[in-house]
Enzyme design. Structure first.
Site, PDB file in Angstrom:
ATOM      1  N   TRP A 100       0.833  -1.204   0.000  1.00  0.00           N
ATOM      2  CA  TRP A 100       0.000   0.000   0.000  1.00  0.00           C
ATOM      3  C   TRP A 100       0.859   1.242   0.000  1.00  0.00           C
ATOM      4  O   TRP A 100       0.546   2.237  -0.658  1.00  0.00           O
ATOM      5  CB  TRP A 100      -0.971  -0.015   1.193  1.00  0.00           C
ATOM      6  CG  TRP A 100      -1.859  -1.222   1.129  1.00  0.00           C
ATOM      7  CD1 TRP A 100      -1.862  -2.290   1.967  1.00  0.00           C
ATOM      8  CD2 TRP A 100      -2.858  -1.498   0.124  1.00  0.00           C
ATOM      9  NE1 TRP A 100      -2.792  -3.211   1.552  1.00  0.00           N
ATOM     10  CE2 TRP A 100      -3.421  -2.750   0.434  1.00  0.00           C
ATOM     11  CE3 TRP A 100      -3.323  -0.816  -0.991  1.00  0.00           C
ATOM     12  CZ2 TRP A 100      -4.425  -3.329  -0.340  1.00  0.00           C
ATOM     13  CZ3 TRP A 100      -4.326  -1.385  -1.769  1.00  0.00           C
ATOM     14  CH2 TRP A 100      -4.862  -2.634  -1.433  1.00  0.00           C
ATOM     15  N   ASP A 167      -1.314   6.859   6.203  1.00  0.00           N
ATOM     16  CA  ASP A 167      -2.368   5.900   5.889  1.00  0.00           C
ATOM     17  C   ASP A 167      -2.558   5.018   7.126  1.00  0.00           C
ATOM     18  O   ASP A 167      -1.691   4.211   7.456  1.00  0.00           O
ATOM     19  CB  ASP A 167      -1.926   5.061   4.672  1.00  0.00           C
ATOM     20  CG  ASP A 167      -2.924   3.967   4.314  1.00  0.00           C
ATOM     21  OD1 ASP A 167      -3.928   3.805   5.031  1.00  0.00           O
ATOM     22  OD2 ASP A 167      -2.680   3.267   3.311  1.00  0.00           O
ATOM     23  N   LYS A 191     -11.962  -1.941   8.138  1.00  0.00           N
ATOM     24  CA  LYS A 191     -11.278  -2.815   9.097  1.00  0.00           C
ATOM     25  C   LYS A 191     -11.813  -2.544  10.499  1.00  0.00           C
ATOM     26  O   LYS A 191     -12.529  -3.362  11.059  1.00  0.00           O
ATOM     27  CB  LYS A 191      -9.761  -2.648   9.023  1.00  0.00           C
ATOM     28  CG  LYS A 191      -9.188  -3.245   7.712  1.00  0.00           C
ATOM     29  CD  LYS A 191      -8.394  -2.244   7.024  1.00  0.00           C
ATOM     30  CE  LYS A 191      -7.755  -2.551   5.709  1.00  0.00           C
ATOM     31  NZ  LYS A 191      -8.022  -3.696   4.931  1.00  0.00           N
TER      32      LYS A 191
HETATM   33  C1  LIG Z   1      -2.981   0.006   4.723  1.00  0.00           C
HETATM   34  C2  LIG Z   1      -3.953   0.027   3.578  1.00  0.00           C
HETATM   35  N1  LIG Z   1      -3.998   1.106   2.775  1.00  0.00           N
HETATM   36  C3  LIG Z   1      -4.861   1.179   1.744  1.00  0.00           C
HETATM   37  C4  LIG Z   1      -5.706   0.138   1.437  1.00  0.00           C
HETATM   38  C5  LIG Z   1      -6.638   0.264   0.271  1.00  0.00           C
HETATM   39  O1  LIG Z   1      -7.886   0.567   0.746  1.00  0.00           O
HETATM   40  P1  LIG Z   1      -9.156   0.703  -0.205  1.00  0.00           P
HETATM   41  O2  LIG Z   1      -9.465  -0.667  -0.703  1.00  0.00           O
HETATM   42  O3  LIG Z   1     -10.208   1.267   0.727  1.00  0.00           O
HETATM   43  O4  LIG Z   1      -8.827   1.634  -1.307  1.00  0.00           O
HETATM   44  C6  LIG Z   1      -5.702  -1.000   2.251  1.00  0.00           C
HETATM   45  C7  LIG Z   1      -6.608  -2.123   1.957  1.00  0.00           C
HETATM   46  O5  LIG Z   1      -6.560  -3.174   2.544  1.00  0.00           O
HETATM   47  C8  LIG Z   1      -4.793  -1.054   3.332  1.00  0.00           C
HETATM   48  O6  LIG Z   1      -4.745  -2.129   4.141  1.00  0.00           O
END
Ligand SMILES: Cc1ncc(COP(=O)(O)O)c(C=O)c1O
Length: 355
Positions: A100, A167, A191
């Site tokens: 991510w 994030d 989550k």
């Molecule tokens: C740390 C982190 N950032 C970003 C995301 C992406 O999130 P989204 O699917 O809401 O775009 C996730 C998805 O699991 C994640 O765990």
């Protein structure tokens, strides 16, 4: 009994689900479903106001920060944050601690200069890099507080005068964090907060309005601030369920109360991973996540059998992400200590069976 170890969308408190399911039929005795009322009704405005107030209360947010419920997932913040905070004359620093984080880096590069000042890619993201220099001239430093796929987590945030952007998708509301240190944090709901479909953003208002570019209306944080997260139709149901979950967090001792339980749960499971001769941990001990607990079997050939035993005991969602393999037990806020105990017992029985 079934125990939900999925990484996300993930387990939510049972009582939240029950109340949400009642509201799908009849919200607050209105005779309408929460799904079929205008977001401009006083009833929904009260939901949004309470959700925002609970975020502020639970995270001890001071006046200069605004709380937004947006859509587009955390992934949309990978570009929305740099679009609003960084322009071509500025430089931002990023740390690369997993999938991510790398995606955030890719999108950041579209809007300004990006330096990856630390990375743990060299060891398949098994640790959180520390001890690197941070040039105070950076516009911001972007980090990912918890790496959902690799099971690592910042235990302390970098000490720097550079504003932090973070994030927090997979550890928001799971442990005490001083949000006032950050210019911007964001987290997909799915989550620890609610169903997929809304993303929490907490942004320092004075950090905005400094870039020299045209920003589409839907992507300007100021527009959402001015409209109280109702610039367009908000994701009403995810916001409603998030509000219920935030009430539940408050009722359960707030973030500090939840943190104690999370530490206990993760402690029990890591202890078993370290003790049980069949298993091992792919993550650096001091960086181990309280939320996503990754573990491996020394003998990969036993994986299917172990997963079958887990399912028989009611434990679901334990397959590790393909980039790590093995297993990942996600122990978000709503996972009970009992669920962790059941998983631990399966590991012990597996040891006896194979011993
Ligand atoms: C740390 C982190 N950032 C970003 C995301 C992406 O999130 P989204 O699917 O809401 O775009 C996730 C998805 O699991 C994640 O765990």
């Amino acid at each position: 009994m079934k125990y939900n170890f999925y990484a996300g969308p993930a387990i939510l408190p049972r009582e939240v689900m029950e109340e949400a399911s009642r509201a799908v039929i009849d919200f607050n005795g209105m005779g309408f479903s929460i799904l079929e009322i205008s977001h401009r009704t006083k009833e929904f405005i009260a939901v949004m106001d309470e959700a925002v107030a609970l975020v502020k209360e639970l995270l001890f947010i001071k006046e200069d920060h605004e709380v937004l419920f947006l859509s587009g997932g955390a992934s949309s913040q990978f570009y929305m944050a740099p679009m609003n905070l960084l322009d071509e004359t500025m430089k931002a620093a990023y740390t690369d601690t997993g999938t991510w984080a790398s995606k955030a880096i890719q999108d950041g590069k579209l809007y300004g200069q990006v330096d990856v000042i630390a990375s743990s890619k060299d060891s398949n993201y098994s640790y959180i890099p520390k001890g690197y220099d941070i040039d105070p001239a950076y516009r911001y430093l972007h980090i990912t507080s918890n790496n959902t796929i690799f099971g690592t987590q910042y235990k302390a945030f970098p000490e720097t005068s550079v504003p932090l952007v973070c994030d927090m998708s997979s550890d928001i509301f799971s442990r005490e964090i001083d949000i006032n240190k950050f210019d911007l944090i964001y987290a997909g709901a799915q989550k620890n907060m609610g169903p997929a479909g809304t993303t929490l953003v907490v942004v320092r208002k004075s950090a905005l309005g400094k870039v020299n570019r045209k920003i589409p209306a839907m992507l300007r944080y100021e527009n959402h601030i001015d409209a109280g997260s109702m610039y367009n139709t908000p994701p009403v149901f995810p916001v409603y369920v998030s509000m219920l979950t935030l009430r539940w967090i408050k009722k359960n001792g707030g973030v500090s109360g939840i943190q104690k339980l999370n530490e206990k749960k993760a402690g029990v499971l890591y202890q078993e991973i370290d003790r049980n001769p069949l298993f091992n941990s792919p993550t650096n001990p001091e960086d181990r996540s309280l939320m996503n607990i990754c573990f491996l079997l020394h003998n990969k050939e036993l994986e299917k059998e172990f997963l079958a035993d887990c399912k028989e005991a009611g434990c679901y969602g334990l397959e590790g992400h393909r980039s790590v393999g093995g297993f990942r037990a996600s122990a978000y806020n709503a996972m009970s200590l009992e669920g962790i105990a059941v998983l631990t017992e399966v590991m012990q029985s597996f040891e006896k069976k194979k011993g």
